[in-house]
Design a protein around this motif. Structure first.
Motif, mmCIF file in Angstrom:
data_model
loop_
_atom_site.group_PDB
_atom_site.id
_atom_site.type_symbol
_atom_site.label_atom_id
_atom_site.label_comp_id
_atom_site.label_asym_id
_atom_site.label_seq_id
_atom_site.Cartn_x
_atom_site.Cartn_y
_atom_site.Cartn_z
ATOM 1 N N LEU A 151 0.784 4.381 -2.528
ATOM 2 C CA LEU A 151 0.583 5.747 -2.045
ATOM 3 C C LEU A 151 1.682 6.672 -2.562
ATOM 4 O O LEU A 151 1.425 7.814 -2.958
ATOM 5 N N GLN A 152 2.903 6.129 -2.570
ATOM 6 C CA GLN A 152 4.015 6.901 -3.107
ATOM 7 C C GLN A 152 3.705 7.384 -4.511
ATOM 8 O O GLN A 152 3.879 8.550 -4.858
ATOM 9 N N GLU A 153 3.257 6.428 -5.320
ATOM 10 C CA GLU A 153 2.909 6.746 -6.710
ATOM 11 C C GLU A 153 1.826 7.801 -6.778
ATOM 12 O O GLU A 153 1.920 8.768 -7.519
ATOM 13 N N MET A 154 0.775 7.594 -6.002
ATOM 14 C CA MET A 154 -0.369 8.513 -6.060
ATOM 15 C C MET A 154 0.042 9.924 -5.693
ATOM 16 O O MET A 154 -0.304 10.891 -6.370
ATOM 17 N N ILE A 190 0.845 -1.191 0.000
ATOM 18 C CA ILE A 190 0.000 0.000 0.000
ATOM 19 C C ILE A 190 0.874 1.231 0.000
ATOM 20 O O ILE A 190 0.601 2.219 -0.689
ATOM 21 N N GLY A 191 1.951 1.178 0.774
ATOM 22 C CA GLY A 191 2.869 2.310 0.810
ATOM 23 C C GLY A 191 3.428 2.639 -0.556
ATOM 24 O O GLY A 191 3.532 3.807 -0.940
ATOM 25 N N ASP A 212 6.393 11.349 9.922
ATOM 26 C CA ASP A 212 5.612 12.303 9.135
ATOM 27 C C ASP A 212 4.193 11.776 8.949
ATOM 28 O O ASP A 212 3.212 12.359 9.396
ATOM 29 N N VAL A 213 4.130 10.665 8.215
ATOM 30 C CA VAL A 213 2.852 9.991 8.027
ATOM 31 C C VAL A 213 3.066 8.555 8.463
ATOM 32 O O VAL A 213 4.063 7.946 8.115
ATOM 33 N N SER A 214 2.154 8.036 9.216
ATOM 34 C CA SER A 214 2.363 6.693 9.759
ATOM 35 C C SER A 214 1.120 5.855 9.580
ATOM 36 O O SER A 214 0.002 6.293 9.860
ATOM 37 N N ARG A 215 1.355 4.638 9.116
ATOM 38 C CA ARG A 215 0.199 3.765 8.923
ATOM 39 C C ARG A 215 -0.297 3.300 10.289
ATOM 40 O O ARG A 215 0.492 3.027 11.188
#
Lengths: 305, 560, 304
Positions: free
Chosen positions: B385-388, B381-382, B417-420
């Protein structure tokens, strides 16, 4: 034909090596592989992490090795992964060679209390839980290394910090078995008559070690070196399986194999995800082993061909 | 000598169990006071019981050891009347005094119960725990006589009955614990209050349960011997199931995720797939103390670029629902909330407003994920998300994988920063989710404090009227996910249980994923027998599953 | 005597190892109770930490640990809260001993003859073929070999059970999976060592005396050739006996390997310490035994 200058032992060994066709072939193969891997960013059919919608494609013309869950081309990933694995393997083997052989040789030659102390040191390090050790290393060093990399190579390099620390950690433990094996060999050799003879003649310890003992140890060292490389790469694979190894989107042969291993089930196997990384790994290591054999035969002081 | 070695490790001449379940992950503790994970809970629930127990189909609390209860009009006082036939498995009545003792044990700091907080809704409980009050009679739990228990709460708590069915509030045997101390679960005979006794427990091997004939509802306990196996590897669990060794796999992690699409469509296997909605949410936390994430516009821009449907279709593939708010919509007492839509154009505008058109001037942002094996979806998923974020906003995102403990520690110390993140609800009420983001809650971990949010939550806590309470909670949730967005909910969990409903019945998919074992039945005739383990190899042919029309009325398959 | 001295050194060495391991664990960030779900209030967290002495200074915790250790009490696991470390090790050790022992015998029993055969036929077709096999064995991780064996021999053909640990038949696939890697390594070491030995003077002398080739190989060459195997076997046995995480996960075996890995990730300090000490004790003992064996194999070795 008139005599030219006498052939040196080094040249003689090289001639012997050249005659060993399989070993020569492997050397060329490895050299080509190294070249390909180094030049891969220029040659690769797809960019490193290009995600497409073609999930789980079997090998086809567009994707020689098939694709994975993100639709990434496996051929591309395998050869990008080669860089990581070869780095890991080379560093592991290098550390084993330099530190491991030296430690083992000194320990075995010295005997007595020094031998005991040095080997117990090895034991103590060997007993430490490696996962905790790696976690500590990764968490304490990662930030510093990332900053250092950013200063020197720009922010592109920062993700490589994890890899670098991992390689250091793997190197720190790869030399231990080698030290033990070399020590065992040296213990035997140092009792031989020729060692006593050399001592009587006034040779220093270092000279005896280097000229008389180590040449007899190279055989085992080379063989064990060619066992250390797969050992380190497979340990990295185990770490990837646990989630501590190479981070996505980077890959290594080890992580690709670990990923692919999860695909082996009785219903539906995306076989290419296991077969291609594993085969590449095996072929390279085979080549390395044959090369090692060839080197050992070439430099063998007794020579049996 | 080899023979001796061989004989040490083997020799299990035990009868085969009636029911074998792959429970997933080893059990940490079966002591109700210290049990925490769902694997713990499933077995704990079979061994002990509380005032209420869980209905297998709806997961609502229904009378357990208490046959009836009364609630005062202001919602603060509960009276429980225990059954006269409630006895321990070793004999002796279960009394209201036992309950008082058990609950006070949880409130004793020396017990080190992680879920002691579930009792803090009771008057005087927190003060007793923190030693501000020494006298246990000051705590709002009193046994009026052997069979009557009175509980006084601090506020009217809509979900108190759910808590009474929660493992921390189960009744435990005082005599055994006082005699054996910490190792009381190894004592035999072990007095239990639930439908099963603990026959055997070998770590990483199995938990074996045996029917408790003295349980008040023992006639409805169907299987005599039940084995629960803590299996770690999905492939192994699946192979064991295919071989007929395991009857139920009720942990989603134990089915290889790459097989989901195949298993859900293939005729022979589809019947085993029983999906249900699960009371859990997968979301991203933003560290609101770190620029640029201290600006809600940046956060909302990032939120609006996540194509949640694509993540679900490509990576998860088990029919998860897109999350609008934090609380799953099928939660009781919940009103629907409109979250931030998937709108990259609006996101770009917001980012521009915040001063970073096209992502200019933004430093690389780290997305923290726990490291896990390669089959875990989080890293995948990460990567998506990077791509998006890169394509839509021009924001560079780096994936940072840290080991699980380090990941949690980073969240707690606001070093990300952002954490799942995930959160599984403890009980079926929005409070279990929304409580997290009060300013002073230790599980907040975003640095986000909002006075209005806390005020709304406080008001909801004292509001006895359910409809008005739901409104207040809705307002709070909207503030959380739409206006301020310190978090981005991504999807709600969907679970499934894997079993053949022609052989196994008595399991229903419910939001808490709780399946009382005593309700499960297994027909003995169907599968070609499980050979006694002392005999030779397991030479079973592949069990044939009765394909076609099977009565799906038991499962609530709520796939979109 | 030299070996008596080594034995005496065991205890102080274990102490050093325990100290280092204890420190290493405490440096690693996170603790046994740092999970996703923090308790509702800080007081609860404090109570939990107090119960396991985690709020005390590290040195004090270490002293506590040592005093418990002196009584043979390895502590209570922080993750498996109904069990003590002694309970856990007592239950899992026999399983790991069996699996490890079998794998060790398999590795040596297969690897040594394999290596000898390759050495005797060195350079010929048989050497290359067997060498290839040994290299594949070394390069194929258990992660792949295990599921493959299960798929082919257990699922498709049905000769073996798929997993669990219940009868001798259940032992076979895990043993093979675990042992093949080491068998390959042993084989290659023996091949190398045997080749060298076969070229040495005393073998030439034995040949000159007219002894049969097999007598030469087995009675005379084998003992010195096994030296590197002995050095290698000591840590190998210690590794095998304390379980393998991968094999145990694939076959669902209740051995120590799973605890080793999981206690690291769970920061289950007492359990991890107990396992480290067990492993260290085995390692030191086996190295001692190996050194003894070295002397027996080659009388010329002196440790001074």
């Amino acid at each position: 034909m008139s005599e030219t200058r006498p052939v040196t032992p080094g040249e003689r060994s090289w001639l012997r090596f050249r005659r060993n066709k399989p070993a020569l072939f492997c050397l060329i193969f490895l050299a080509l592989l190294a070249l390909l891997v180094a030049a891969w960013p220029l040659v690769a059919p797809y960019p490193a992490n290009a995600i497409t919608d073609e999930q789980f494609q079997p090998p086809i013309l567009r994707h020689w090795f098939g694709t994975d869950v993100h639709g990434r081309d496996l051929l591309t990933r395998v050869f990008y992964g080669a860089r990581v694995s070869l780095l890991v393997g080379v560093v592991g083997a290098g550390v084993a060679l330099v530190i491991g052989v030296t430690w083992g040789a000194v320990s075995g030659y010295a005997g007595g209390r020094l031998d005991g102390a040095m080997m117990r040191f090895v034991d103590v390090i060997y007993s430490m839980p490696s996962i905790i050790f790696l976690i500590v290393l990764l968490t304490t060093l990662r930030a510093t290394v990332a900053k250092w990399l950013t200063n020197w190579f720009g922010s592109e390099a920062a993700p490589k910090a994890h890899l670098l620390v991992l390689v250091v950690g793997l190197g720190a433990i790869s030399w231990l078995p080698m030290a033990r094996i070399v020590r065992g060999q040296v213990l035997t050799l140092r009792q031989r008559a020729f060692v006593d003879a050399s001592r009587v003649l006034g040779a220093s310890h270092a000279r005896i070690l280097w000229h008389h003992i180590l040449p007899n140890v190279w055989g085992i060292v080379i063989v064990y070196l060619t066992l250390t490389v797969p050992s380190v790469i497979l340990y990295e694979s185990f770490l990837s399986y646990l989630g501590l190894g190479i981070q996505p989107p980077m890959a290594s042969w080890g992580s690709l194999v670990a990923e692919g291993a999860g695909q082996i089930n009785p219903i539906q196997i995306y076989w290419w995800l296991v077969v291609f990384p594993a085969t590449t790994l095996v072929l390279t290591l085979l080549a390395l082993n044959f090369l090692g054999d060839g080197l050992r035969d070439a430099f063998d002081p007794k020579g049996q061909t | 000598m080899v023979l001796a070695v061989l004989l040490i490790g083997c020799g299990r001449n035990e009868p085969p169990a009636d029911l074998v379940i792959a429970n997933g992950g080893e059990v940490g503790s079966l002591d109700p006071a210290t049990a925490t994970t769902i694997e713990d809970l499933r077995i704990c629930m079979a061994l002990f019981e509380g005032l209420m127990r869980v209905d297998p189909a709806t997961a609502q609390p229904v009378p357990g050891l208490a046959e009836r209860f009364e609630i005062s009009p202001d919602g603060r006082t509960y009276l429980f009347f225990l059954r006269t036939n409630a006895v321990w498995s070793t004999g002796g009545r279960i009394t209201a005094h036992d309950f008082v003792w058990s609950w006070l044990r949880v409130l004793n700091p020396a017990t080190a119960s992680e879920y002691a907080g579930q009792l803090f809704y009771i008057k005087g409980a927190e003060a007793y725990f923190t030693n501000k009050v020494r006298d246990p009679s000051q705590v709002g739990i009193r046994a009026l006589d052997d069979l009557t228990l009175r509980v006084e709460l601090v506020n009217p708590t809509a979900f108190f009955l759910d808590l009474c069915a929660f493992q921390t509030l189960y009744v435990v045997p005082r005599a055994v614990i006082e005699k054996h101390g910490d190792r009381w679960m190894r004592a035999r005979p072990l007095a239990v209050s639930g439908p099963y006794q603990l026959d055997q427990w070998r770590l990483n091997d199995r938990v074996r349960l045996r029917r408790n004939p003295r349980y008040w509802d023992a006639t409805n306990t169907h299987c005599e011997l039940v084995d629960l196996l803590p299996i770690r590897s999905a492939t192994t669990a699946f192979n064991l199931y295919e071989r007929g060794v395991v009857d139920i796999i009720w942990d989603k992690e134990l089915i290889p995720s790459e097989l989901y699409p195949f298993l859900r469509t293939n005729e022979a296997h589809r019947v085993n797939f029983h999906s249900f909605n699960y009371l859990g949410a997968y979301f991203l936390r933003f560290n609101t103390t770190r620029p640029p994430l201290d600006d809600p516009r940046v956060r909302k821009a990032l939120a609006m670029c996540i194509d949640k449907q694509r993540l679900i279709d490509k990576i998860l593939k088990t029919g998860e629902l897109i999350a609008q708010g934090l609380v799953p919509p099928y939660t009781t007492n919940h009103l629907p909330v409109a979250g931030l839509p998937y709108d990259p154009a609006a996101a770009r505008k917001l980012l521009e407003e915040a001063g970073h058109p096209g992502g200019r001037g933004l430093r690389p942002i780290e997305y923290s994920v726990e490291s896990a094996g390669p089959s875990s979806p989080h890293a995948k998923i990460g990567v998506e998300l990077q791509e998006m974020w890169r394509t839509h906003l021009g924001v560079e995102v780096q994936l940072r994988q840290t080991e699980k403990q380090v990941h949690t520690k980073d969240q707690k110390s606001l070093d990300y920063d952002v954490s799942r993140s995930t959160w599984i609800g403890d009980y079926n009420d929005p409070n279990t989710f929304l409580d997290l983001f009060r300013g002073n809650n230790g599980n907040n971990r975003t640095g986000w404090k909002n006075a209005r949010y806390d005020q709304l939550m406080d008001q909801a806590a004292v509001q006895p009227d359910h409809a008005r309470r739901a409104e207040l909670l809705r307002e709070a949730e909207t503030l959380l996910v739409r206006d301020e967005a310190p978090i981005v909910p991504v999807y709600y969990f969907s679970g499934f249980n894997y079993y053949n409903s022609a052989n196994v019945s008595g399991i229903w998919g419910n939001v808490l994923d709780i399946h009382p074992i005593n309700a499960i039945q297994r027909k003995k005739s169907a599968v070609s027998g499980r050979s006694s383990v002392a005999a030779s190899a397991d030479l079973l042919p592949r069990t044939t599953h009765h394909g076609a029309r099977n009565t799906e009325h038991e499962t609530r398959s709520t796939l979109p | 005597m030299f070996f008596l001295k080594r034995l005496l050194f065991l205890i102080p060495l274990l102490l050093v190892i325990s100290f280092l391991a204890f420190g290493l664990m405490r440096i690693a960030p996170g603790g046994p109770f740092d999970n996703n779900r923090a308790p509702a209030t800080p007081e609860i967290e404090r109570a939990i930490r107090a119960r396991y002495h985690l709020d005390e200074p590290v040195m004090q915790q270490y002293v506590h640990y040592l005093s418990d250790l002196a009584r043979g009490d390895l502590g209570a696991s922080t993750k498996y809260r109904n069990h003590t470390v002694n309970d856990i090790i007592r239950d899992a050790l026999p399983v790991s001993l069996t699996l490890g022992g079998l794998a060790f015998c398999f590795a040596l029993g297969l690897g040594i003859p394999w290596g000898v055969f390759m050495a005797v036929r060195r350079g010929q077709w048989a050497d290359h073929a067997l060498g290839l096999l040994s290299l594949i064995g070394v390069c194929l991780p258990g992660l792949v070999l295990g599921p493959l064996l299960v798929l082919v021999l257990a699922v498709r053909v049905g000769w073996f059970p798929v997993g669990l640990w219940e009868s001798p038949l259940h032992f076979i696939l895990p043993t093979i999976t675990l042992g093949v890697l080491f068998a390959g390594k042993v084989a290659r070491l023996v091949r190398e060592s045997m080749t060298t030995t076969l070229q040495s003077e005393f073998i030439t002398a034995a040949r000159a005396k007219g002894l049969s080739e097999s007598a030469i190989v087995i009675k005379h060459a084998l003992r010195p050739a096994l030296l590197p195997v002995v050095s290698f076997s000591a840590p190998m046995l210690a590794d095998l006996l304390t379980g393998s995480f991968v094999v145990e996960s694939i076959f669902q075996i209740p051995g120590l390997g799973g605890f080793f890995v999981n206690s690291s990730f769970n920061r289950d300090y007492p359990l991890l310490m107990g396992l480290v000490l067990l492993y260290a004790a085995l390692l030191l003992l086996f190295n001692l035994a190996a050194d003894l064996l070295l002397v027996m194999l080659d009388r010329r070795i002196k440790y001074e």
